[in-house]
Design an enzyme around this catalytic site. Sequence first.
Site, PDB file in Angstrom:
ATOM      1  NE  ARG A 118     -10.768  16.279  -7.075  1.00  0.00           N
ATOM      2  CZ  ARG A 118     -11.241  15.492  -6.052  1.00  0.00           C
ATOM      3  NH1 ARG A 118     -12.109  15.595  -5.321  1.00  0.00           N
ATOM      4  NH2 ARG A 118     -10.296  14.355  -5.992  1.00  0.00           N
ATOM      5  CG  HIS A 157      -6.888  11.159  -7.435  1.00  0.00           C
ATOM      6  ND1 HIS A 157      -7.319  10.084  -7.647  1.00  0.00           N
ATOM      7  CD2 HIS A 157      -7.454  11.825  -6.493  1.00  0.00           C
ATOM      8  CE1 HIS A 157      -8.328   9.913  -6.698  1.00  0.00           C
ATOM      9  NE2 HIS A 157      -8.602  10.870  -6.112  1.00  0.00           N
ATOM     10  CG  HIS A 158      -9.884  15.412 -10.024  1.00  0.00           C
ATOM     11  ND1 HIS A 158     -10.929  15.068 -10.125  1.00  0.00           N
ATOM     12  CD2 HIS A 158     -10.064  16.971 -10.667  1.00  0.00           C
ATOM     13  CE1 HIS A 158     -12.002  15.924 -10.472  1.00  0.00           C
ATOM     14  NE2 HIS A 158     -11.166  17.231 -10.869  1.00  0.00           N
ATOM     15  NE  ARG A 190      -1.406   8.710   3.526  1.00  0.00           N
ATOM     16  CZ  ARG A 190      -1.588   9.720   2.482  1.00  0.00           C
ATOM     17  NH1 ARG A 190      -0.943  10.888   2.861  1.00  0.00           N
ATOM     18  NH2 ARG A 190      -2.286   9.730   1.531  1.00  0.00           N
ATOM     19  NE  ARG A 198      -6.079  13.348  -2.180  1.00  0.00           N
ATOM     20  CZ  ARG A 198      -7.192  13.147  -2.301  1.00  0.00           C
ATOM     21  NH1 ARG A 198      -7.525  13.769  -3.715  1.00  0.00           N
ATOM     22  NH2 ARG A 198      -8.157  12.320  -1.849  1.00  0.00           N
ATOM     23  CG  HIS A 230      -4.326   9.449  -3.755  1.00  0.00           C
ATOM     24  ND1 HIS A 230      -3.671   8.437  -2.996  1.00  0.00           N
ATOM     25  CD2 HIS A 230      -5.406   9.788  -3.154  1.00  0.00           C
ATOM     26  CE1 HIS A 230      -4.482   8.398  -1.931  1.00  0.00           C
ATOM     27  NE2 HIS A 230      -5.409   9.198  -1.975  1.00  0.00           N
ATOM     28  CD  GLU A 243     -11.536  14.477 -13.643  1.00  0.00           C
ATOM     29  OE1 GLU A 243     -12.364  13.554 -13.277  1.00  0.00           O
ATOM     30  OE2 GLU A 243     -10.295  14.340 -13.682  1.00  0.00           O
ATOM     31  CD  GLU A 278      -5.938  11.649   1.105  1.00  0.00           C
ATOM     32  OE1 GLU A 278      -6.987  11.917   1.181  1.00  0.00           O
ATOM     33  OE2 GLU A 278      -5.052  12.125   0.146  1.00  0.00           O
TER      34      GLU A 278
END
Length: 590
Positions: free
Chosen positions: A557, A517-518, A393, A414, A377, A547, A390
Amino acid sequence: MKKFLAGLLVCALCFSLAACTKDTDNSTTGKFKAGKYTGTAQGYGGEVTATVVLSKDKIDSITVKGDKETSGIGGKAIEVLPPQMVEAQSTQIDVMASATMTSNAIIEAVNAALKSAGVDPATLTPVNQDNGVKTTETVTADIVIVGAGGAGMTAAIKAKQEGNSVVIIEKMPLVGGNTVKATGGMNAAETSVQKNLGIEDSVETFIKDTMDGGKNVNNIKLVTVMAENSADAIDWLAEIGAPLPEVSFSGGATNKRIHRPEGGAGVGSYLVDAFSKNLESMDIPVYLNTTASDIIVTDGTVTGVKAASQNVDYTFNAKAVILATGGFGANEEMYTKYRPDLAGFVTTNTSGAMGEGIVMAQAIGANLVDIEQIQTHPTVEQGTSIMITESVRGGGAILVNKDGARFANEMETRDVVSAAIIEQEGGYAYLIFDDAQRKALSAIEKYVSADIVKQADTIEGLAVEIGADSATLASTIETWNKAVAGKSDAAYERATGMDVDISTAPYSAIKVAPGVHHTMGGVEIDTATQVIDTDGKVIPGLFAAGEVTGGVHGANRIGGNAVCDIVVFGRIAADSASDYCEALNTQKAA
Ligand code: ADP
């Protein structure tokens, strides 16, 4: 003594979104620095404030205020937890599952106050808990589920609905995992909710959007199953008390597809609360503070899990095991093993995301897919690991480097924005926005109360605050404001989030850099969630969802797909494990 908590009790851990102040005396001898400390955190309805009074050797008192918490459940947590923490001399206590979010916020606020006193809350072991004696215990169930995040809790509820005996093992003192942090919503196509709202969408477009977003690295079979089962998953959530009645657009989706709770509540905490209530009412035991370490294999078939709590070594015997242990976004050693370029990155993940499920599955031969696919991220405040949404922004903020110059289209994906920030000197940037933007986005107040926003009445003053060149920052903002007025960003071709310029004092800045992040890769599964080994064969008795698995998200993702992944595949894992148990029963009977 049998030591399980029947879904009724959860405990809480330290979250990151908290702020603190202190009022101390100068006494430095003893365990604590005596004084009065306050900390805040975001609860269910608003801010929760904790005041902690420390004497040299003990926590004297804790008081908590949270006027906007739900008067019933949340209010009860505010009443009950502080005295329990004082009694335990620790924030690691058992609390009410039905008030997960308020409970988390209370613990988080107290932890923030303790931290401001220089105390690491993790070191405060609850008194009378560790008696130094370890016992052994064997627990037997049809299905053992490892991990009480979104995927694990979904699987547990569905497996119990199918008539199985189920237990969950959760290493943390509370349920929820990373799922509790999900803010967006759940993508689903051709749902009853969309239909009622007159929204046109198709499973086909959902599949295409997901494949495009994932750069076609995704396993299309898994993506297809996810999309095809998403509408049923939405109906099922409504049936178990978690309707998602609002639908809107989100990044990467062609149609309005992201389903959210009513009134804009965070989808993760909303679902975790609903799941917790179901676990409780269905009497599904949750072994908290219990870490699974090994998957037991007997004659090539998975038959259980080894796990341990502080005082008990457990053997969980089961006909089937569902791994729902989440990703490895909090394990720097592990993510840098697969992605050395992420060394030094902070994480937005909860501390439980250590990837043990992946390692355990690998140890019995499971294959891994897309393991190097890790989403960062771009805008994470590094001191607190707070992820700056987000929407900042999207609401008109720009990114500048240490000199005060823009360097990218802030609305890019991202991965692109993260890479652009890393390329800047120092590897960081500042988000710059004005007071009108701040007032339009309530999330920003959380950042202000967490003390991560710098402010000044003039652009020049803000430049001084962030150590940028005044003339450069002023000219950057002047050029940007012209781009907003003319709806044309000649420098970086930004085309969205340009409705308002940066012209209303006071001006604000948040220092950010990318964070992990993921983790999109993980254990390989087939469309029935059976875990696949390195020879391409099914490992009998082992299922996985969420996950911990790889293949659904490919190389990127898209927002709203993590929640869809956990609910759809959590349900499928339950069904598959249930069928597997039934087949075993039939075999035995024959
Ligand atoms: P998902 O979104 O896939 O459900 P989450 O991160 O929400 O993933 O939840 C995963 C849960 O699994 C977390 O609550 C985490 O603490 C738990 N967990 C991870 N490793 C273990 C382990 N070894 N033993 C027990 N629980 C675990």
